[in-house]
Design a protein around this motif. Structure first.
Motif: not given
Length: 370
Positions: A317-318, A320-321, A324, A326
């Motif tokens: 998740e880090r 992805r954030r 940008g 996934s």
């Protein structure tokens, strides 16, 4: 003094190797008969044991004749046996010297040939002398051990003997070069590569092998050799777990590096934001590698990393954030995985990308440019 002790001191042959011979000789003198099957088998076993202990055959023959000389009662017979022993010893010594000289000469020629072969300078006559037919396609396998192997290491000769025993002397070349073990075999002899790695696995503890693609001619052997070495180098740079790496399975990496500027741009654009993460980008990169290697299975990736499944989910998740991208989305997953492979090939983040941007794109992980 006991006969066996005297003989052992004179010849250097351990007395325990001669006890059975002395008994058989005494029985023959007493009865006139030759040694029977059991006595002969016992002597043969002693001969094997002598070879395993490194006792020269000349010393063993000398000891046998000296035993006969010392156990004869007739002076004339003893003198004749003494003359025979000394004559045979001289013959054997000269023979062994010539044999050792021939071996040394052949080994020197062999090392020179291997160097010529792997630099593309060998000719057909040289190759045929050492059992290679350069008109065929050959596959080269290279093994790099934890400790460099000298060209004359016993393991080199042992593995060569095992392969020659199975496939014949005119099919396989096994040699040591640059601290590595090299095997060249015809591509048509598919089992040879497997047998070679099997023998290596039985003989060495820590090692990694690279297998080049089959190529024709002297230049083909050079190309296959460089591909094999390049496969090992790539495996080490990428942290690949496989012990045997095939150049044919790694062809995507030269493609990635063919446009060096593009791969630098990809890594910087996709993964550059990870430098803002607490602890730096390395833990997140390692997590992405583990997830890709586990085909998206977070539990398996967690086992690889030695962390909890929740930690893997949090790290993704880090990613992805920050980036940008996934790893769950198929298109974005491919971009991420390519960027991660590129990062390992560029040794990022250990080496900053701005120092690599000016490269001329001539990276050659398989060593195909000589």
């Amino acid at each position: 003094m006991d006969v066996l002790v005297r003989v052992s001191e004179a010849t250097g042959v351990p007395a325990d190797l001669l006890g059975g011979y002395l008994s058989a000789l005494a029985a023959s003198v007493a009865t006139g008969r030759l040694p029977d099957r059991a006595e002969t088998d016992a002597l043969r076993a002693c001969g094997t044991l002598a070879a395993e202990r490194g006792v020269p055959l000349r010393a063993l023959a000398d000891a046998c004749l000296l035993v006969a000389e010392l156990t004869q009662a007739t002076p004339g017979t003893a003198a004749v046996l003494g003359a025979v022993r000394r004559g045979l010893s001289a013959f054997a010594e000269g023979y062994e010297e010539a044999h050792l000289t021939a071996i040394a000469t052949e080994e020197g020629a062999r090392r020179e040939f291997v160097d010529d072969l792997l630099q593309g300078r060998a000719d057909a006559r040289q190759a045929e002398h050492f059992g290679l037919r350069l008109a065929e396609a050959y596959t080269v396998t290279v093994v790099r051990a934890a400790d460099p192997l000298p060209p004359d290491a016993p393991v080199v000769r042992r593995i060569e003997r095992a392969l020659v025993a199975r496939f014949g002397s005119h099919n396989i070349l096994v040699a040591g070069r640059d601290g590595m073990l090299v095997c060249a075999a015809p591509a048509s002899l598919a089992a040879a590569t497997g047998e070679f790695t099997h023998q290596v696995r039985s003989s060495l503890e820590a090692w990694r092998a690279g297998v080049g693609r089959p190529h024709h001619g002297p230049g083909g052997i050079v190309t296959s050799y460089r591909e094999a070495v390049g496969a090992i180098d790539l495996g080490e740079r990428l942290g690949l777990r496989a012990q045997v790496l095939k150049a044919a399975d790694l062809l995507v990496f030269p493609v990635l590096l063919r446009d060096h500027g593009a791969i630098v741009d990809l890594v910087g654009t996709v993964l550059g934001p990870l430098e803002a993460a607490r602890g730096g980008p390395e833990p997140l990169l390692s997590t992405l590698e583990a997830v890709f290697a586990s085909h998206g299975n977070h539990t398996a990736a967690a086992r690889r990393l030695g962390v909890s499944t929740r930690a893997v989910t949090y790290r993704l998740e880090r990613v992805r954030r920050l980036t940008g991208f996934s790893p769950v989305d198929p298109t974005q997953r491919f971009t991420l995985e390519t960027a991660v492979l590129g990062a390992r090939l560029l040794d990022w983040p250990a080496r900053p990308l701005d120092g690599q941007a000016g490269s001329d794109g001539r990276h050659d992980p398989f060593g195909l440019r000589g």
